[in-house]
Scaffold this motif. Structure first.
Motif, PDB file in Angstrom:
ATOM      1  N   ASP A  96     -31.581  22.644  56.307  1.00 46.15           N
ATOM      2  CA  ASP A  96     -31.142  23.250  55.041  1.00 46.15           C
ATOM      3  C   ASP A  96     -32.279  23.986  54.342  1.00 46.15           C
ATOM      4  O   ASP A  96     -32.143  24.365  53.177  1.00 46.15           O
ATOM      5  CB  ASP A  96     -30.564  22.179  54.107  1.00 46.15           C
ATOM      6  CG  ASP A  96     -29.320  21.530  54.678  1.00 46.15           C
ATOM      7  OD1 ASP A  96     -28.571  22.229  55.392  1.00 46.15           O
ATOM      8  OD2 ASP A  96     -29.096  20.326  54.427  1.00 46.15           O
ATOM      9  N   GLY A  97     -33.384  24.176  55.033  1.00 43.57           N
ATOM     10  CA  GLY A  97     -34.536  24.862  54.448  1.00 43.57           C
ATOM     11  C   GLY A  97     -35.667  23.895  54.166  1.00 43.57           C
ATOM     12  O   GLY A  97     -35.458  22.686  53.999  1.00 43.57           O
ATOM     13  N   VAL A  98     -36.883  24.432  54.102  1.00 40.01           N
ATOM     14  CA  VAL A  98     -38.031  23.591  53.808  1.00 40.01           C
ATOM     15  C   VAL A  98     -38.006  23.198  52.335  1.00 40.01           C
ATOM     16  O   VAL A  98     -37.562  23.974  51.481  1.00 40.01           O
ATOM     17  CB  VAL A  98     -39.347  24.300  54.157  1.00 40.01           C
ATOM     18  CG1 VAL A  98     -39.442  24.544  55.645  1.00 40.01           C
ATOM     19  CG2 VAL A  98     -39.485  25.617  53.399  1.00 40.01           C
ATOM     20  N   PRO A  99     -38.456  21.989  51.993  1.00 38.32           N
ATOM     21  CA  PRO A  99     -38.441  21.564  50.593  1.00 38.32           C
ATOM     22  C   PRO A  99     -39.414  22.376  49.748  1.00 38.32           C
ATOM     23  O   PRO A  99     -40.513  22.716  50.199  1.00 38.32           O
ATOM     24  CB  PRO A  99     -38.847  20.090  50.659  1.00 38.32           C
ATOM     25  CG  PRO A  99     -39.574  19.950  51.953  1.00 38.32           C
ATOM     26  CD  PRO A  99     -38.963  20.936  52.893  1.00 38.32           C
ATOM     27  N   GLN A 100     -39.012  22.683  48.537  1.00 39.29           N
ATOM     28  CA  GLN A 100     -39.831  23.475  47.635  1.00 39.29           C
ATOM     29  C   GLN A 100     -40.865  22.631  46.901  1.00 39.29           C
ATOM     30  O   GLN A 100     -41.941  23.126  46.548  1.00 39.29           O
ATOM     31  CB  GLN A 100     -38.932  24.197  46.621  1.00 39.29           C
ATOM     32  CG  GLN A 100     -37.868  25.068  47.264  1.00 39.29           C
ATOM     33  CD  GLN A 100     -38.437  26.187  48.096  1.00 39.29           C
ATOM     34  OE1 GLN A 100     -38.982  27.148  47.568  1.00 39.29           O
ATOM     35  NE2 GLN A 100     -38.349  26.078  49.420  1.00 39.29           N
ATOM     36  N   ASP A 101     -40.551  21.387  46.636  1.00 38.93           N
ATOM     37  CA  ASP A 101     -41.475  20.473  45.969  1.00 38.93           C
ATOM     38  C   ASP A 101     -41.001  19.054  46.253  1.00 38.93           C
ATOM     39  O   ASP A 101     -40.130  18.840  47.090  1.00 38.93           O
ATOM     40  CB  ASP A 101     -41.555  20.763  44.449  1.00 38.93           C
ATOM     41  CG  ASP A 101     -40.180  20.887  43.815  1.00 38.93           C
ATOM     42  OD1 ASP A 101     -39.336  19.989  44.002  1.00 38.93           O
ATOM     43  OD2 ASP A 101     -39.930  21.897  43.131  1.00 38.93           O
ATOM     44  N   GLY A 102     -41.596  18.075  45.575  1.00 37.74           N
ATOM     45  CA  GLY A 102     -41.226  16.686  45.817  1.00 37.74           C
ATOM     46  C   GLY A 102     -41.982  16.077  46.988  1.00 37.74           C
ATOM     47  O   GLY A 102     -42.800  16.726  47.649  1.00 37.74           O
ATOM     48  N   ILE A 103     -41.718  14.829  47.273  1.00 39.53           N
ATOM     49  CA  ILE A 103     -42.502  14.051  48.210  1.00 39.53           C
ATOM     50  C   ILE A 103     -42.419  14.570  49.644  1.00 39.53           C
ATOM     51  O   ILE A 103     -43.356  14.406  50.427  1.00 39.53           O
ATOM     52  CB  ILE A 103     -42.085  12.559  48.164  1.00 39.53           C
ATOM     53  CG1 ILE A 103     -43.124  11.666  48.842  1.00 39.53           C
ATOM     54  CG2 ILE A 103     -40.700  12.373  48.750  1.00 39.53           C
ATOM     55  CD1 ILE A 103     -44.452  11.613  48.131  1.00 39.53           C
ATOM     56  N   ALA A 104     -41.327  15.248  50.004  1.00 35.76           N
ATOM     57  CA  ALA A 104     -41.193  15.765  51.369  1.00 35.76           C
ATOM     58  C   ALA A 104     -41.915  17.086  51.576  1.00 35.76           C
ATOM     59  O   ALA A 104     -41.931  17.610  52.697  1.00 35.76           O
ATOM     60  CB  ALA A 104     -39.718  15.924  51.725  1.00 35.76           C
ATOM     61  N   SER A 105     -42.516  17.628  50.523  1.00 40.53           N
ATOM     62  CA  SER A 105     -43.141  18.957  50.616  1.00 40.53           C
ATOM     63  C   SER A 105     -44.639  18.893  50.910  1.00 40.53           C
ATOM     64  O   SER A 105     -45.291  19.936  50.951  1.00 40.53           O
ATOM     65  CB  SER A 105     -42.908  19.734  49.320  1.00 40.53           C
ATOM     66  OG  SER A 105     -43.633  19.168  48.236  1.00 40.53           O
ATOM     67  N   LEU A 106     -45.178  17.698  51.131  1.00 44.08           N
ATOM     68  CA  LEU A 106     -46.622  17.545  51.310  1.00 44.08           C
ATOM     69  C   LEU A 106     -47.061  17.805  52.751  1.00 44.08           C
ATOM     70  O   LEU A 106     -46.412  17.365  53.696  1.00 44.08           O
ATOM     71  CB  LEU A 106     -47.068  16.126  50.948  1.00 44.08           C
ATOM     72  CG  LEU A 106     -47.290  15.757  49.494  1.00 44.08           C
ATOM     73  CD1 LEU A 106     -46.010  15.811  48.700  1.00 44.08           C
ATOM     74  CD2 LEU A 106     -47.912  14.367  49.401  1.00 44.08           C
ATOM     75  N   VAL A 107     -48.182  18.510  52.899  1.00 40.64           N
ATOM     76  CA  VAL A 107     -48.957  18.454  54.137  1.00 40.64           C
ATOM     77  C   VAL A 107     -50.190  17.605  53.858  1.00 40.64           C
ATOM     78  O   VAL A 107     -50.477  17.237  52.721  1.00 40.64           O
ATOM     79  CB  VAL A 107     -49.369  19.850  54.641  1.00 40.64           C
ATOM     80  CG1 VAL A 107     -48.151  20.721  54.901  1.00 40.64           C
ATOM     81  CG2 VAL A 107     -50.343  20.530  53.693  1.00 40.64           C
ATOM     82  N   VAL A 108     -50.929  17.287  54.908  1.00 40.37           N
ATOM     83  CA  VAL A 108     -52.153  16.500  54.746  1.00 40.37           C
ATOM     84  C   VAL A 108     -53.138  17.283  53.871  1.00 40.37           C
ATOM     85  O   VAL A 108     -53.422  18.448  54.144  1.00 40.37           O
ATOM     86  CB  VAL A 108     -52.790  16.195  56.107  1.00 40.37           C
ATOM     87  CG1 VAL A 108     -54.130  15.487  55.926  1.00 40.37           C
ATOM     88  CG2 VAL A 108     -51.848  15.355  56.954  1.00 40.37           C
ATOM     89  N   PRO A 109     -53.658  16.684  52.808  1.00 46.93           N
ATOM     90  CA  PRO A 109     -54.629  17.399  51.970  1.00 46.93           C
ATOM     91  C   PRO A 109     -55.951  17.612  52.710  1.00 46.93           C
ATOM     92  O   PRO A 109     -56.579  16.654  53.160  1.00 46.93           O
ATOM     93  CB  PRO A 109     -54.819  16.462  50.768  1.00 46.93           C
ATOM     94  CG  PRO A 109     -53.682  15.486  50.822  1.00 46.93           C
ATOM     95  CD  PRO A 109     -53.340  15.354  52.261  1.00 46.93           C
ATOM     96  N   GLY A 110     -56.393  18.851  52.826  1.00 49.73           N
ATOM     97  CA  GLY A 110     -57.600  19.131  53.583  1.00 49.73           C
ATOM     98  C   GLY A 110     -58.859  19.312  52.762  1.00 49.73           C
ATOM     99  O   GLY A 110     -59.963  19.402  53.312  1.00 49.73           O
ATOM    100  N   ALA A 111     -58.716  19.369  51.421  1.00 55.76           N
ATOM    101  CA  ALA A 111     -59.838  19.789  50.581  1.00 55.76           C
ATOM    102  C   ALA A 111     -61.052  18.866  50.680  1.00 55.76           C
ATOM    103  O   ALA A 111     -62.191  19.340  50.794  1.00 55.76           O
ATOM    104  CB  ALA A 111     -59.379  19.903  49.128  1.00 55.76           C
ATOM    105  N   VAL A 112     -60.858  17.565  50.606  1.00 57.52           N
ATOM    106  CA  VAL A 112     -62.002  16.641  50.595  1.00 57.52           C
ATOM    107  C   VAL A 112     -62.792  16.754  51.894  1.00 57.52           C
ATOM    108  O   VAL A 112     -64.025  16.872  51.890  1.00 57.52           O
ATOM    109  CB  VAL A 112     -61.526  15.195  50.362  1.00 57.52           C
ATOM    110  CG1 VAL A 112     -62.666  14.214  50.591  1.00 57.52           C
ATOM    111  CG2 VAL A 112     -60.975  15.046  48.943  1.00 57.52           C
ATOM    112  N   ALA A 113     -62.100  16.737  53.017  1.00 58.46           N
ATOM    113  CA  ALA A 113     -62.794  16.875  54.299  1.00 58.46           C
ATOM    114  C   ALA A 113     -63.457  18.238  54.416  1.00 58.46           C
ATOM    115  O   ALA A 113     -64.539  18.364  55.014  1.00 58.46           O
ATOM    116  CB  ALA A 113     -61.816  16.663  55.454  1.00 58.46           C
ATOM    117  N   GLY A 114     -62.825  19.255  53.841  1.00 57.04           N
ATOM    118  CA  GLY A 114     -63.414  20.587  53.883  1.00 57.04           C
ATOM    119  C   GLY A 114     -64.705  20.666  53.093  1.00 57.04           C
ATOM    120  O   GLY A 114     -65.702  21.241  53.562  1.00 57.04           O
TER     121      GLY A 114
END
Length: 514
Positions: A96-114
């Motif tokens: 039905d499409g990719v989620p726009q927000d909410g808990i299912a819309s997360l990818v792994v946060p890369g900032a700290v490791a970056g």
């Protein structure tokens, strides 16, 4: 004393320059340089503060890209710290499409490791020293800027959906006002743990396990295991010539190739084209920008999952009248540019994607998370379709330019899919029209919205809009704060070695140099 002036002016320096999307971030970066740190130390310090001061745009729950230029070797290194989709994020889950927000819309946060990868390879001062200004800003509080206050009001419905986020930003039911203090003690504790123990404190410690529990509770996809498996990546830049410059940028999954495609076409027809802001000026740039984004669209995906070779596209160039359109939305993004007297430089861009990202705030860790799943295409036949462990297409497009092998420009801007359009316009104004950098940044801009509609800033005269319409280019005026126009935070190295820093007037920004 450092030379610190209001946004929109040119700041000059000899020993170093920091331009960032918030004054406190610029100050943190400058102090790192002034205490003997490298351009990487300054970029890490500034970027970490941006994640505290501009939470609607970027946090440690987001991603980043960076370019690092080494004067001694002439090499430019690209850091891709964009996080992948969770292992459970299979395409069939998103019929039905990719989620726009909410808990299912997360990818792994890369900032700290970056940030840690950037510091490990190029930093001189300690990791704890680099993060100390951000820890203090979260603990002591940051005055709410006008842009942050406006973002709280504009996105109140999203904020109110998350009790923890609402408690932080809408105390007593009222939005935090401009000039009031935003204190984030839980985030300060998280940052202090990362400062003491490195990224493991984030990806294997309390933040990872707390997010995993929050995801399981709310029906999300991301797990603590997804975070533990993440590693950022160093890759080689893409490059193309432009009127005596060599412009370098990040390869896909970044949109950076669209900038190079524009500059290739513009260099091929660089004769007299009318002055900046004229009908002829816009009529020349608009088709080139449209064609570049359309041509780039099939290439804007994670190259680890196959797909066409972007270097073949650069060799061929964007065809006139190309069809197609990249996925993407205007977003919450913040940028840093840093240069030193030796000719080294860093451009760093970080984001949680749309303003306030997923709208999911973990009260235990103080982290607001991204909604970067929204960057995937919905079409299962598209190279950018969602898949486990796959990085989505990223509008983040840092760039720099060399002249005779030496660093000339550091180039970066927020602005969603309009980032490459903004940078191309600034370079045309500076190189082809010979405007000083501040004037090149200040010139009125055009951009495209998500539907491909043509926008021009409200400062463009009506006569120019009419002239464009007569050429079949029907533009709508939009306010200068419209996110598609960006906010270019740039540094130019002048022939005598003087560094010129320009913070764009369109958003919060500051430059400090000496």
């Amino acid at each position: 004393m450092p030379n610190d002036v209001p946004a929109g002016c040119t700041v000059y320096g000899r020993s170093g320059m920091v331009v960032a999307g918030h004054p406190l971030a610029a100050l943190a970066g400058w102090r790192a340089l002034d205490l003997g740190g490298s351009v990487a130390d300054a970029a890490v310090a500034a970027a970490a503060v941006l994640g505290v001061a501009l939470p609607h745009a970027t946090t440690v729950g987001g991603d980043l890209f960076a370019l690092v230029h080494e004067a001694a070797t002439g090499r430019t290194h690209v850091l891709n710290a964009s996080g992948p989709a969770p292992a459970a994020a299979r395409a069939e889950r998103f019929r039905d499409g990719v989620p726009q927000d909410g808990i299912a819309s997360l990818v792994v946060p890369g900032a700290v490791a970056g940030l840690k990868a950037l510091h490990e390879r190029f930093g001189l001062r300690s990791w704890a020293e680099a993060l100390a200004p951000a820890v203090a800003a979260a603990e002591d509080g940051v005055p709410v800027s006008g842009a942050l206050a406006a973002a709280i009001v504009a996105y109140r419905p999203l904020i109110e959906r998350d009790a923890a986020l609402a408690a932080l930003l809408l105390p007593g039911g009222r939005p935090l006002a401009e000039g009031t203090l935003l204190r984030q003690p839980a985030l300060a504790a998280t940052l202090a743990a990362v400062a003491a123990d490195g990224p493991a404190a984030f990806y294997e410690g309390r933040p990872a396990h707390s997010l995993g529990a929050l995801s399981a509770e709310r029906g999300g996809l991301i797990t603590a295991g997804d975070l533990a498996a993440f590693r950022p990546e160093w890759v080689e830049p893409l490059s193309a010539p432009y009127l005596g410059l060599e412009v370098r940028t990040a390869p896909p999954n970044s949109y950076g190739v669209a900038l190079l495609l524009q500059l290739q076409r513009l260099a091929a027809d660089a004769g007299p084209q009318g002055g900046p802001g004229s009908v002829e000026h816009f009529a020349r740039l608009i088709p080139v920008g449209r064609d570049a984004l359309a041509a780039a669209a099939p290439y804007l995906a994670d190259p680890a999952f196959g797909g066409p070779d972007v270097r073949e596209l650069l060799a061929r160039g964007a065809a006139k009248g190309a069809s197609g359109w990249p996925s993407g939305v205007p977003g919450g993004t913040a940028v840093v540019s840093v240069a030193d007297a030796a000719g080294n430089g860093v451009v760093l861009i970080e984001s949680i994607f749309t303003p306030w990202g997923s709208g999911v705030h973990d009260p235990a860790t103080g982290i607001l998370f991204n909604n970067r799943v929204r960057g995937f295409a919905a079409d299962p036949a598209h190279p950018n379709v969602v898949a486990p462990g796959k990085r989505p297409a990223h509008t983040l497009s840092p760039a720099l330019a060399l002249e005779d092998g030496r660093l000339r420009f550091l180039l970066t801007t927020p602005g969603g899919p309009g980032q490459t359009l903004t940078l191309a316009q600034v370079l045309v104004n500076r190189i082809e029209h010979g405007l000083p950098l501040a004037a090149a940044v200040a010139q009125p801009r055009w951009s495209l919205d998500l539907a491909g509609r043509l926008l021009v800033e409200e400062t463009v005269p009506d006569a120019v809009v009419t002239g464009l319409a007569q050429r079949g280019l029907h533009a709508e005026k939009a306010g200068v704060i419209t996110p598609y126009f960006g906010s270019a935070e740039l540094i130019e190295r002048l022939p005598d070695g003087v560094l010129a820093g320009v913070p764009d007037r369109r958003r919060d920004a500051a430059a400090i140099g000496a």
